[in-house]
Design a protein around this motif. Structure first.
Motif, PDB file in Angstrom:
ATOM      1  N   GLU A  71       0.789  -1.095   0.026  1.00 34.89           N
ATOM      2  CA  GLU A  71       0.027   0.121   0.107  1.00 34.89           C
ATOM      3  C   GLU A  71       0.827   1.227  -0.097  1.00 34.89           C
ATOM      4  N   ARG A  72       2.131   1.375  -0.661  1.00 38.24           N
ATOM      5  CA  ARG A  72       2.753   2.261  -0.685  1.00 38.24           C
ATOM      6  C   ARG A  72       2.471   2.741  -2.177  1.00 38.24           C
ATOM      7  N   TYR A  73       1.391   3.432  -2.305  1.00 41.11           N
ATOM      8  CA  TYR A  73       0.776   3.752  -3.709  1.00 41.11           C
ATOM      9  C   TYR A  73       1.621   4.665  -4.469  1.00 41.11           C
TER      10      TYR A  73
ATOM     11  N   ILE B 144      -4.169   3.095  -9.411  1.00 42.68           N
ATOM     12  CA  ILE B 144      -3.479   3.891  -8.224  1.00 42.68           C
ATOM     13  C   ILE B 144      -3.973   5.161  -8.199  1.00 42.68           C
ATOM     14  N   THR B 145      -4.134   5.826  -9.759  1.00 42.16           N
ATOM     15  CA  THR B 145      -4.540   7.192  -9.563  1.00 42.16           C
ATOM     16  C   THR B 145      -5.805   7.524  -8.793  1.00 42.16           C
ATOM     17  N   ARG B 146      -6.907   6.538  -9.056  1.00 39.28           N
ATOM     18  CA  ARG B 146      -7.940   6.621  -8.336  1.00 39.28           C
ATOM     19  C   ARG B 146      -7.788   6.472  -6.756  1.00 39.28           C
ATOM     20  N   LEU B 147      -7.006   5.514  -6.346  1.00 36.72           N
ATOM     21  CA  LEU B 147      -6.780   5.373  -5.014  1.00 36.72           C
ATOM     22  C   LEU B 147      -5.926   6.796  -4.501  1.00 36.72           C
TER      23      LEU B 147
ATOM     24  N   ASP C 280      -8.673   9.581  -3.912  1.00 36.41           N
ATOM     25  CA  ASP C 280      -9.403   9.441  -2.917  1.00 36.41           C
ATOM     26  C   ASP C 280      -8.919   9.349  -1.432  1.00 36.41           C
ATOM     27  N   GLN C 281      -7.368   9.465  -1.626  1.00 40.32           N
ATOM     28  CA  GLN C 281      -6.475   9.317  -0.292  1.00 40.32           C
ATOM     29  C   GLN C 281      -6.151  10.865  -0.080  1.00 40.32           C
ATOM     30  N   ASP C 282      -5.599  11.621  -1.007  1.00 35.62           N
ATOM     31  CA  ASP C 282      -5.169  12.779  -0.862  1.00 35.62           C
ATOM     32  C   ASP C 282      -5.878  13.970  -1.502  1.00 35.62           C
ATOM     33  N   GLY C 283      -6.921  13.575  -2.173  1.00 31.68           N
ATOM     34  CA  GLY C 283      -7.874  14.841  -2.868  1.00 31.68           C
ATOM     35  C   GLY C 283      -7.175  15.205  -4.002  1.00 31.68           C
ATOM     36  N   LEU C 284      -7.423  16.558  -4.543  1.00 29.35           N
ATOM     37  CA  LEU C 284      -7.077  17.063  -5.724  1.00 29.35           C
ATOM     38  C   LEU C 284      -5.647  17.341  -5.837  1.00 29.35           C
TER      39      LEU C 284
ATOM     40  N   LYS D 117     -13.594  10.448  -4.663  1.00 32.93           N
ATOM     41  CA  LYS D 117     -14.766  10.016  -3.858  1.00 32.93           C
ATOM     42  C   LYS D 117     -15.707  11.317  -4.049  1.00 32.93           C
ATOM     43  N   THR D 118     -15.058  12.342  -3.770  1.00 34.19           N
ATOM     44  CA  THR D 118     -15.775  13.717  -3.681  1.00 34.19           C
ATOM     45  C   THR D 118     -16.658  14.110  -5.041  1.00 34.19           C
ATOM     46  N   GLU D 119     -15.818  13.837  -5.958  1.00 30.41           N
ATOM     47  CA  GLU D 119     -16.528  14.173  -7.474  1.00 30.41           C
ATOM     48  C   GLU D 119     -17.796  13.047  -7.706  1.00 30.41           C
TER      49      GLU D 119
END
Length: 536
Positions: free
Chosen positions: A182-184, A211-214, A217-221, A501-503
């Motif tokens: 999980e060191r994306y 990974i882009t999607r992950l 979701d993890q770090d936002g924009l 996730k927000t979008e």
């Protein structure tokens, strides 16, 4: 490698590790290996991000894997075999061959032992063949990966890359190990590096999208800002494509001879490379003479022949700037930065494109990046000051902005370039109301052609916000029609996969609101069926 010489994982089940070598042998191997890793390869750069991220030497060349990357992808699970392993003494070559056979039969722990013994013997013999040693480390990394020992897989892959920079298989193996841990961010960097070497490696393309999607979701924009630096792959590391094409041609020629063919197949790889270099030189000559349209055509021909050289994109971006084709210049710079994320010319020329599009905030961001890379660029300093003044004037002239918006609303936009400029303008100001007016000025069925290849996550997001918060109450029929055609835009599926996730919540909210509207033009079932294109 830590205790890799002492313990070996159980076969395929990640179970208990057992002692497989006499302690004296293990200790000796560990000592020899430690000394060799402190040799002449300490020039590899290190970056910090959730631990230690190993960068690669940037002045090496790609070679040494069993198979060359191809459009069908690279199988990172198979052991590597050098093109020419003549440097290996018979005993070491035999150990490696035995390891390969054990690996193929699924006996990963036993294969690991063979590769370890080969590495130890190789080091003790002081053989000067970094390519062969790199493959042994890469093969052992494959064993660690199969047995779920991701930490040792990362260390062996890194050692292989220090010996033979920009080799695809150890890069893929290390990326997979990072992803498993999980060191994306580190995994993303390695997958992107693979794609610089060969954009046709499908597993890397799929992994980057995932990974882009992950990360979104993890770090936002701001997820890109938290990435370690992506190394720029030198052109020499990409030459295997042309060599691979040449090799394929030689094989085809041989088959043609065997089948009685009278004419040998020409070496298209060398011909393509020669044609590419010729077009590039002609384009450069046109630029020197100020013939930017002709130069633009030559650079476009170059990209059809070879789409992986960053300089062609930045050169064509310059031509687009000179021809006042600002959106096209921006797109070329985006492509260049995909290949070389720290390319200063691309940042500067994209800043000039944003300036031409009156996106002064984005222009300033790119100029700041230029100055971060090189604080001595006086031209960037001057342009930054000018962009700041233009942005200030833009922000204190709401009346003129309102007149511009009204003009957009009065005259229906049918030109894709004008629509793209208008959409970029409202996006840069994050003006949802202006975006709603822009959408009112176009016919929904024209939206896919107007968007062309300009659909991006930011554009998509502001359109969804405008439809939900400004148009839904006034004209739900128009909202429904826009949604019917929006998903037919060229880049829609790609953008949908990149939504965070927000979008996604914003899209879901829009369809929830639209499904509650009573209309003679559409039913709630129609809305639910339409939502399947957006929420998958």
């Amino acid at each position: 490698m830590g205790n890799a010489q002492k313990k070996f994982p159980g076969r395929g089940d990640g179970g208990p590790q057992t002692e497989d070598k006499p302690p004296s042998t293990a200790k000796k191997a560990q000592t020899k290996r430690g000394s060799s890793e402190k040799g002449s390869y300490q020039g590899a750069n290190l970056a910090k991000d959730q631990g230690q991220v190993n960068e690669f030497q940037r002045n090496g060349s790609y070679a040494g894997d069993q198979t060359r990357p191809s459009s069908s992808g690279t199988d990172s699970s198979r052991p590597d075999v050098p093109v020419d392993s003549g440097a290996l003494p018979p005993a070491i070559a035999r150990l490696k061959s035995q390891g390969n056979e054990l690996f193929k039969s699924g006996q990963f722990s036993e294969a690991l032992l063979k590769y370890t013994q080969a590495i130890n013997d190789f080091t003790e013999a002081e053989i000067d063949s970094p390519g062969d040693l790199s493959i042994l480390f890469s093969n052992r990394a494959a064993c660690f990966l199969k047995d779920g020992n991701c930490s040792d897989c990362i260390q062996d892959s890194t050692r292989a890359l220090e010996l033979q920079p920009f080799s695809v298989k150890p890069l893929l193996r290390r990326a997979m190990a990072y992803e498993s841990l999980e060191r994306y961010r580190q995994a993303y960097v390695d997958y992107k590096t693979v794609l610089q070497i060969d954009s046709g490696v499908q597993s890397a393309n799929d992994s980057v999208n995932r990974i882009t999607r992950l990360l979104r979701d993890q770090d936002g924009l701001s997820w890109r800002e938290k990435l370690p630096e992506i190394p720029a792959v030198p052109l020499s590391a990409q030459q295997n494509r042309w060599e691979g094409t040449s090799a394929n041609c030689e094989q085809t020629q041989q088959k043609a001879k065997e089948s009685g063919g009278s004419k040998p197949v020409q070496d298209t790889g060398k011909k393509t490379e020669a044609l590419f270099l010729s077009c590039k030189q002609e384009g450069n000559d046109f630029v020197k003479r100020g013939q930017y349209k002709d130069a633009h055509g030559k650079y476009t021909e170059c990209l059809k022949l070879k789409s992986s050289e960053c300089a062609i994109y930045t050169n064509r971006a310059l031509c687009n700037l000179k021809l006042n084709q600002y959106e096209e210049a921006k797109q070329d710079c985006d492509s260049a930065l995909q290949l070389e994320p720290s390319n200063m010319k691309a940042f500067y020329r994209r800043a000039m494109a944003h300036k031409g599009l009156q996106n002064y905030a984005y222009c300033m961001d790119d100029l700041k990046e230029v100055l971060r890379l090189d604080p001595k660029v006086a031209e960037a300093e001057k342009e930054l000051q000018e962009a700041a003044e233009l942005l200030s004037k833009q922000s204190v002239a709401p009346d003129s902005q309102e007149k511009q918006r009204e003009t957009i609303q009065i005259q229906e936009l049918t030109d894709a370039y004008e629509f793209g400029q208008a959409l970029n303008a409202v996006k840069s100001k994050e003006d949802v109301a202006a975006c709603a007016k822009l959408l009112c000025s176009v016919e929904p069925e024209n939206l896919p052609s107007l968007m062309s290849n300009k659909l991006e996550v930011d554009n998509f997001t502001i359109i969804i916000q405008a439809l939900d918060s400004h148009l839904l109450q006034k004209d739900p029929k128009l909202v429904y029609r826009h949604l019917v055609y929006l998903h037919e835009a060229e880049r829609f599926k790609m953008v949908s996969l990149q939504l965070g996730k927000t979008e996604r919540e914003q899209v879901k909210q829009l369809f929830d609101h639209l499904s509650k509207v009573e209309s003679a033009q559409f039913t709630s079932d129609d809305v639910q069926n339409l939502a399947k294109h957006y929420l998958f």
